[in-house]
Design an enzyme around this catalytic site. Structure first.
Site, PDB file in Angstrom:
ATOM      1  N   ARG A   3      23.203  61.323  33.263  1.00 56.59           N
ATOM      2  CA  ARG A   3      23.050  59.306  32.646  1.00 56.59           C
ATOM      3  C   ARG A   3      23.962  58.823  32.500  1.00 56.59           C
ATOM      4  NH1 ARG A   3      22.079  56.734  35.466  1.00 56.59           N
ATOM      5  NH2 ARG A   3      20.630  57.810  36.851  1.00 56.59           N
ATOM      6  N   LYS A  35      36.494  37.484  32.648  1.00 59.19           N
ATOM      7  CA  LYS A  35      34.812  37.375  32.664  1.00 59.19           C
ATOM      8  C   LYS A  35      34.769  38.606  32.738  1.00 59.19           C
ATOM      9  CE  LYS A  35      34.474  32.659  34.064  1.00 59.19           C
ATOM     10  NZ  LYS A  35      34.387  31.470  35.110  1.00 59.19           N
ATOM     11  N   LYS A  85      44.618  25.747  30.278  1.00 59.29           N
ATOM     12  CA  LYS A  85      43.125  24.829  31.091  1.00 59.29           C
ATOM     13  C   LYS A  85      43.117  23.200  30.659  1.00 59.29           C
ATOM     14  CE  LYS A  85      40.794  29.345  31.755  1.00 59.29           C
ATOM     15  NZ  LYS A  85      39.743  30.315  31.669  1.00 59.29           N
ATOM     16  N   GLU A  89      46.076  25.381  35.407  1.00 59.22           N
ATOM     17  CA  GLU A  89      45.074  25.008  35.860  1.00 59.22           C
ATOM     18  C   GLU A  89      45.373  23.748  36.272  1.00 59.22           C
ATOM     19  OE1 GLU A  89      41.649  25.630  34.231  1.00 59.22           O
ATOM     20  OE2 GLU A  89      40.547  23.830  35.239  1.00 59.22           O
ATOM     21  N   ASP A  94      42.008  24.669  40.748  1.00 59.69           N
ATOM     22  CA  ASP A  94      40.747  25.260  41.140  1.00 59.69           C
ATOM     23  C   ASP A  94      39.540  24.496  41.351  1.00 59.69           C
ATOM     24  OD1 ASP A  94      38.828  26.577  39.089  1.00 59.69           O
ATOM     25  OD2 ASP A  94      38.641  25.045  37.979  1.00 59.69           O
TER      26      ASP A  94
END
Lengths: 282, 282, 282, 282, 282, 282
Positions: free
Chosen positions: E103, E138, E170, E200, E221
């Site tokens: 597993r 992320k 940012k 950004e 963005d």
């Protein structure tokens, strides 16, 4: 003489590890499912047997790591004697935290108080003699620091903490070196000036050789009281004398009466039963 | 029934930690100073008392982590009984490694064999009865996995490993919940379908309530043999019955004779003395 | 006198940690992108300065932890002296592993060889005197075990490894206790029989007091050679004498000539420059 | 330009580890035996040499981890210059904690201030030139993060923190790839768009090739000032220029005068002596 | 372009931790109770869905850490494409180890292959365009290194690995600094020469300002394809252009057609479903 | 039914590790370079999608470990449903800490809320049926404890947490044992009384055999609703019935309608996409 303490930074990893061992992957299922989060309670630590307390800092930390709002008031500090029924401490705060940390706190407290109590029983048995009771490296793996502390709490003293803070030349070292003199000489050449050298001797001839080499201490292994007495006479203060070999509270007085400086006892740390201490919810 | 083993990946951190605890910052001063690096030796692990062996994998790992060339041949595996003088294993290799790891290996082996021996003494006492001997969560902090293994090696079985693998509702939980029914209901709602629920009962009335709730097991705490017998009759196979309360090899037979399924004993893991095992250099 | 070794189990965490520090989250981008996985190479460790080598086990482990197939043949072991250009070891295997572990291996080797070389320079300067050169607790955080080893490799000896393996009573302890006698008495009561007690003294009066208390060693701090000579005479073998206070290879001979047993030097471990050692691809 | 700080979460493991290294298994025997638990004291951190301070957060954390009631007031923050005798900080609280953490705090502070001071000496030497002083990966194992911080505190800047945050193609990589072009091409294909590529060049021909490949930076290794000047002219702003090769405060000005952007110096982190800072009890 | 590998020393802690998480305190009860210790078996890893494989080294390590005698033969290495039913590897050895590690091995393999497969789907969708697919920060906590590797296995490239290997300014940074220029200036002053700076931008005005500041990359963005096209034209090769904002395999082609250099996609690492891979016993 | 919580002591290592993974060796370059140390800010956690929240304690801890002065006020606790635009919590304090911990906090929160939302979608789909939705051991390596918590937050229940808290006999175990009866018998002999035994059955014949053996639960693998209905009828309450096999919100109602007790779903933990939650600076 006060009790040399345990540094909090040294015990935190042990307590944290023990709590995580008990919480596993899902935490305290029973308590979390049943006890409301806002319930508070007051509890008391009660001795169910007579003995000497040790480990309250570890118990307190167990509760505090689980729940910082839990507070403990100590009535009988480490090193203190208790009779059955004696309240050792009052512990209050959120009920969940009290129930979740209870077993871990008691496991530390019972184990260390058991060692302190065992030590105290021998210390008491030889009261009046100059000999001190010391522990050995026969400790429970991972717990040496706190077990040695428990011995101190019981009125005993500490032998080596490990392989690196003193030289202790045993029979096998002597055999490999080809004699006590060679072994001591190699040890002296290898270690620093603050490292003491102790040699295990089984006979008075060996003792004589060790003394002539100026060692700091001699371990008189498995000698009869009569042999010990002769050894102490022969040493005449030139080295610290340590008696060892399955000594119990019953046999300790006759050993102490020989005039040895130290009586070392392995079972204090490896075989002392717990002191029964309970946590009663009020 | 074979003995469920310990996974090497689970015990390595324990053994490594114990060795480092003993080596400290400077290592084995005595051995490194006295014993030539190329000296080899053969040793035997010998039982100095009769009992049951447990922990050979930990002992072997202690030697191997210090010196990979050390080899151990086992003559009496974990779970086997020994009489005084019995050779448990032969261990050979570089003498330095043998001397450095000796104490750590023996500390594990003596402690776990002590637990196995204690367990075995109760298991033997109740032979012929159906009851199984089980341990508790009263274990030495950090050593639960291996102490529970030692209980198995002695012929016992394991109770919960922690707070998260079963629900055990005790008196304080019942008091907080306001009764057994409320406590059981909350527990059922909170935990998964593979988590069993056991309830501690002090009276037959409580037992009756627990049984009507369909709990998986009942902990019959501090009951007399007569009370236990009544309880077992009342349960009639609807739940696992567990007796607890300071049961010893002497009192175990009368408890087992009541027909309970389990006898749980805390002192197996918290107060069993070590089994005396020595390492003799040949 | 042989060099007390480092146990592999003690150094592995240090080397592993250093490699991971260098690899970060993405590993050796340059090497992995450029060097084919099957390329092998032979390299030699070469001294670019004269000095004393220390740390080959750590360097070897750095290579082996990155690539188990890398093999090192040592031509000049730890403690050996090298001249510029001397080949210390041959290291061969997969080129990626050689390039990835190179800096970590050299960082250990250069740092420890630097300490060994500095130690050796003072040891050499006082050759013919009985004094031994010892290090202090002024070590780089986290590296005490291996830096103390490097001092041994350079021909020096070790002072305390930490706060717990000997008592060293300094001026602030004496001030708090209200005098040397009180401080020594409290220390004796608190520690075990294998713990030596050393006292720092600034004047001959203090020295006299310490000697009458029977301490094991005296730290003669910042004394002139003339004062040291007087101190040594006063001690007359009753305690180990240790001189300290910014002693350099230039000033060491005059200190050693006073007859002190030990010269302790902090800069060996906190300020010795690296020994320049390079890795040359053949 | 302010000093980029160290995150507390990043330094705590280092400080904790250093304290435990010093406490060993038994803690501060001397202090615990001699100093009453309720004694408080005030101390000052005093510079015994002139230099630049770095590491006060680590020192403060050492005291606080041992004793949360110790408070530090900083008079000269990290990056500040001190003259001999300057008080850097006042530290007050329980005397035991002050004595126990003292050496660990000073070991961090002296080591990092030593690096900051060394860096500052070169930064000062080239004042007026545009070049920045940068450190390398030649750091003490385990301490890279804080040593790089100390370089910043001394007015320097940081090169790569590890193998994974930039590509640095050295001679061995070029040799394996069969040329600069092949090496750069493979690196470009393998790494992300935020990873800069620097190439070590030994000759102006190599430099020309690297520039035509559009690399971000060139490492001009062991070039004379005259060669560096030619190189800078050839680069003409197309890449960052970095000079390296045993540059000292004495030689740095002539290197900086060539117009290079960066001067990288390994000894800042591997061979800077400590800055002598003491803790005086008031 | 070959796949930059994972260093074994970097993945071992992850695999070890995952195995211990699954073994808990008692190990694999089912397998240890049922499967004889000497039973061996052969198994195959089979793709039950089409996709791209990643993580075989972690799977192999899971088996080997549980049972060193297990051997894996790889038929489709990391980065390879599979169709349903394809045999990825053959794994043979003691049956207990195969069942116990199964597993954990599949959890790593399924998760990483899922990421590789998702990446591959977008990479394939934009084939013919110059844009590269890159991941973000992320990622699943604790797994960044291996998830970024899986993106590479799927044909993608890596963005920053953390907060410390590049500057990404940012909107909130710009707001605090009071504009792009101030933010970029402060960043330049604070970081080393090998750290790239990306900004950004939400509008073409912002883009213009960033370009005039000479930043290395711009993050465009949530722009429409039309805005992206304008942006790319405006940039004209002066900076790397990165498009972001919920881009899917369906929308990726129109984004890639704008001429951007990079398309960054968070869901590759935070929301890709596993690739279904099974272990079949033969 | 309240949500069984996560113990802070259990989640701290995960959060600490995730933060350190993101900080790397140099910390948050962008924020530290640009944002003044005394800037404070207020932010809100906002749902950008509808779903169920889970993981607020981990998010709060991420902020607090980076900056103890950051405070979070929760408006929608774990287990609560949100619509797009809903404010989940207000978080205020030093701006640097908010920016540095943001991504780690959101990575935990998005991942766990994604699992909770996925679970909730199936729980909602079968509302009115008695079946509970349970997760499996197909979890992300290292995150089992918190992923199982997220399933509870979504209204689901937990299956086994590992290999050691229940016996689950699968087809391969049955094959090795030579039949269900042999497998169950061996399992019963090996495990404790609080360990439940579940058997995977593929046919009604196997089911019949399992039931006659009195197992606690049966895993009905990949059966059609019709087969499940027959199975439930055959079981008639004698065991817990669990249906498994790629069940989705769409197919769950027909499975639940068969009367099974549990529906286990692997994709809840291995393939649920994140719930999109953002942090908006006010």
């Amino acid at each position: 003489m006060h009790l040399l303490p345990l540094s909090p930074i040294m015990i935190e990893p042990l307590v944290r590890n023990a709590l995580l061992e008990d919480l596993g992957r899902a935490g305290d299922l029973t308590t979390d499912a049943i006890v409301p989060v806002d319930r508070v309670a007051t509890t008391i630590l009660v001795a169910r047997q007579g003995g000497v307390v040790a480990g309250l800092d570890l118990a307190a930390l167990a509760f505090r790591l689980i729940e910082p709002r839990i507070e403990m008031t100590i009535h009988c500090p480490d090193g203190g004697e208790v009779v059955p029924g004696k309240t050792i401490a009052t512990i209050g705060g959120p009920a969940r935290g009290l129930l979740t940390a209870e077993r871990t706190a008691l496991n530390f407290l019972g184990h260390l108080s058991g060692i302190a109590t065992a030590t105290h029983s021998v210390v008491t048995a030889i009261r009046g003699h100059k000999a001190r009771i010391v522990c050995t490296r026969k400790t429970t793996p991972g717990l040496r620091t706190i077990e040695k502390y428990a011995v101190r709490a019981g009125g005993g003293a500490n032998h080596r903490f490990g392989l690196d803070d003193a030289v202790l030349i045993k029979d096998n070292h002597i055999a490999v070196a080809g004699g006590i003199a060679a072994a001591v000489e190699r040890a002296r050449a290898g270690v620093g000036h603050l490292v003491k050298i102790e040699v295990e001797v089984d006979t008075l001839d060996q003792l004589d050789e060790a003394l002539r080499l100026g060692v700091d201490a001699v371990l008189l292994d498995n000698m009869t009281p009569e042999q010990l007495r002769q050894a102490v006479t022969m040493v005449a203060g030139r080295a610290v004398t340590e008696a060892s070999g399955r000594i119990t509270p019953a046999t300790a007085p006759s050993v102490a009466a020989t005039g040895v400086d130290l009586i070392s006892i392995g079972w204090l740390t490896h075989s002392a039963p717990v002191l029964d201490i309970g946590l009663d919810f009020q």
